[in-house]
Write a protein that holds these residues in place. Sequence first.
Motif, PDB file in Angstrom:
ATOM      1  N   UNK A 216       0.816  -1.214   0.000  1.00  0.00           N
ATOM      2  CA  UNK A 216       0.000   0.000   0.000  1.00  0.00           C
ATOM      3  C   UNK A 216       0.846   1.257   0.000  1.00  0.00           C
ATOM      4  N   UNK A 217       0.211   2.419  -0.159  1.00  0.00           N
ATOM      5  CA  UNK A 217       0.950   3.682  -0.250  1.00  0.00           C
ATOM      6  C   UNK A 217       1.754   4.021   0.998  1.00  0.00           C
ATOM      7  N   UNK A 218       1.298   3.597   2.181  1.00  0.00           N
ATOM      8  CA  UNK A 218       2.038   3.821   3.431  1.00  0.00           C
ATOM      9  C   UNK A 218       2.388   2.481   4.067  1.00  0.00           C
ATOM     10  N   UNK A 219       2.720   1.513   3.210  1.00  0.00           N
ATOM     11  CA  UNK A 219       2.853   0.140   3.659  1.00  0.00           C
ATOM     12  C   UNK A 219       3.907  -0.093   4.717  1.00  0.00           C
ATOM     13  N   UNK A 220       5.075   0.509   4.545  1.00  0.00           N
ATOM     14  CA  UNK A 220       6.157   0.277   5.499  1.00  0.00           C
ATOM     15  C   UNK A 220       5.773   0.818   6.873  1.00  0.00           C
ATOM     16  N   UNK A 221       5.198   2.015   6.911  1.00  0.00           N
ATOM     17  CA  UNK A 221       4.794   2.601   8.194  1.00  0.00           C
ATOM     18  C   UNK A 221       3.694   1.760   8.854  1.00  0.00           C
ATOM     19  N   UNK A 222       2.713   1.320   8.070  1.00  0.00           N
ATOM     20  CA  UNK A 222       1.617   0.530   8.630  1.00  0.00           C
ATOM     21  C   UNK A 222       2.110  -0.829   9.116  1.00  0.00           C
ATOM     22  N   UNK A 223       3.053  -1.404   8.393  1.00  0.00           N
ATOM     23  CA  UNK A 223       3.627  -2.685   8.825  1.00  0.00           C
ATOM     24  C   UNK A 223       4.431  -2.496  10.108  1.00  0.00           C
ATOM     25  N   UNK A 224       5.107  -1.363  10.234  1.00  0.00           N
ATOM     26  CA  UNK A 224       5.854  -1.057  11.449  1.00  0.00           C
ATOM     27  C   UNK A 224       4.913  -0.950  12.651  1.00  0.00           C
ATOM     28  N   UNK A 225       3.754  -0.301  12.472  1.00  0.00           N
ATOM     29  CA  UNK A 225       2.771  -0.185  13.554  1.00  0.00           C
ATOM     30  C   UNK A 225       2.307  -1.570  13.991  1.00  0.00           C
ATOM     31  N   UNK A 226       2.037  -2.438  13.019  1.00  0.00           N
ATOM     32  CA  UNK A 226       1.584  -3.801  13.318  1.00  0.00           C
ATOM     33  C   UNK A 226       2.664  -4.592  14.059  1.00  0.00           C
ATOM     34  N   UNK A 227       3.893  -4.530  13.574  1.00  0.00           N
ATOM     35  CA  UNK A 227       4.980  -5.294  14.199  1.00  0.00           C
ATOM     36  C   UNK A 227       5.262  -4.768  15.604  1.00  0.00           C
ATOM     37  N   UNK A 228       5.213  -3.454  15.778  1.00  0.00           N
ATOM     38  CA  UNK A 228       5.412  -2.867  17.105  1.00  0.00           C
ATOM     39  C   UNK A 228       4.393  -3.425  18.084  1.00  0.00           C
ATOM     40  N   UNK A 229       3.143  -3.487  17.658  1.00  0.00           N
ATOM     41  CA  UNK A 229       2.085  -4.041  18.509  1.00  0.00           C
ATOM     42  C   UNK A 229       2.387  -5.485  18.891  1.00  0.00           C
ATOM     43  N   UNK A 230       2.809  -6.291  17.920  1.00  0.00           N
ATOM     44  CA  UNK A 230       3.076  -7.709  18.193  1.00  0.00           C
ATOM     45  C   UNK A 230       4.243  -7.893  19.159  1.00  0.00           C
ATOM     46  N   UNK A 231       5.281  -7.085  19.008  1.00  0.00           N
ATOM     47  CA  UNK A 231       6.408  -7.200  19.924  1.00  0.00           C
ATOM     48  C   UNK A 231       6.017  -6.800  21.350  1.00  0.00           C
ATOM     49  N   UNK A 232       5.078  -5.876  21.479  1.00  0.00           N
ATOM     50  CA  UNK A 232       4.665  -5.412  22.806  1.00  0.00           C
ATOM     51  C   UNK A 232       3.752  -6.423  23.490  1.00  0.00           C
ATOM     52  N   UNK A 233       2.791  -6.985  22.739  1.00  0.00           N
ATOM     53  CA  UNK A 233       1.770  -7.836  23.387  1.00  0.00           C
ATOM     54  C   UNK A 233       2.004  -9.324  23.169  1.00  0.00           C
ATOM     55  N   UNK A 234       2.830  -9.695  22.214  1.00  0.00           N
ATOM     56  CA  UNK A 234       2.956 -11.100  21.854  1.00  0.00           C
ATOM     57  C   UNK A 234       4.184 -11.761  22.455  1.00  0.00           C
ATOM     58  N   UNK A 235       4.156 -13.065  22.498  1.00  0.00           N
ATOM     59  CA  UNK A 235       5.299 -13.869  22.937  1.00  0.00           C
ATOM     60  C   UNK A 235       6.093 -14.235  21.689  1.00  0.00           C
ATOM     61  N   UNK A 236       6.750 -13.214  21.100  1.00  0.00           N
ATOM     62  CA  UNK A 236       7.367 -13.383  19.789  1.00  0.00           C
ATOM     63  C   UNK A 236       8.637 -12.547  19.708  1.00  0.00           C
TER      64      UNK A 236
END
Length: 325
Positions: A216-236
Amino acid sequence: MTKKPSNPHDAYARQVLSRAADAASEIRVNIDAELAARIDLDGMVLVPGSFITEDLRSLYSDVLYRTTIDGRGAYIYILIEHQSCSDQLMAFRMLGYVVNIWRRHLDEHPKPEVLPFVLPLVVHSTHTGLRWTAPTQLSDLIDLDDVTRDPLYRYLPRFEFLLDDVAPLDVAALRARELTPAAQLMLIMHKIGPGNPHLGSDIMEVVDELRALLDGPSGVREFDILVTYLFIVGDVGVTDLQPLTDRLGPRAKEVVMTTAERLEARGEARGRAEGRVEMLVEMLTAKFGPLPSAMAQRVQVADADELHLWARRVLTADSLAEVFA
């Protein structure tokens, strides 16, 4: 010192739903086509601010959009609810938020003859899978038995909010929704992310959606938001996501690595700051005795320069007043 953000689940949802296209896709799946055609969902404009009171901002987050319905000014209000238990008084709270939206509108448009329509939507998204059980109509909160309710019906407040209860939906049902990639993945990550030791493999089920997000047009930023969330809440960790980044390519791999490094640095900085606070409190307590609550709070919210200054003053000061002068 900045205020603590709302919990990561709601913060992630707010970041996504603060983009008009993503919010509009969430609205479309919750109203019928005839109503959707009458609302200018493509012309939604985000209104800054929050209507949630300070004591509840760790539980909910919200977004407000200005738009039109049949050419008349209107608002769309979305509240994100991530608690495992339904809020029994949500209908009452939502009425209060709508009233506050009208109050702001009146401040900006003095002496109007009518009030704009506000479409209220609660998005209930949690990994527990527990369904929403609280009333969505305000009248159902009024303590009346059925015999009394009927003759008093005309005097009961008529207010109801839309509810999108995605908590009990599985990943397949969420993938079938006609949402933008960011909105769809936000709901899916709420479902599979928190505390999931198998997240590295479970996330492969939505690799196509993740690729669409990245492209998508802001794909890298949106993917960063998603990955940040997973690192904070996930066991990953980074290695858990390697099969995913191998499929998605170098852009995804770079985001995962830089996000992990940023969060690690943030954690180390937070740890150093907390260590300085604890050391100063010990020094002050050893010299002057237990700290008054007001001064203890002042130390807790101080920045690095203040902590350094007060630590130097402790060595020569004869009173707490001299330290904090």
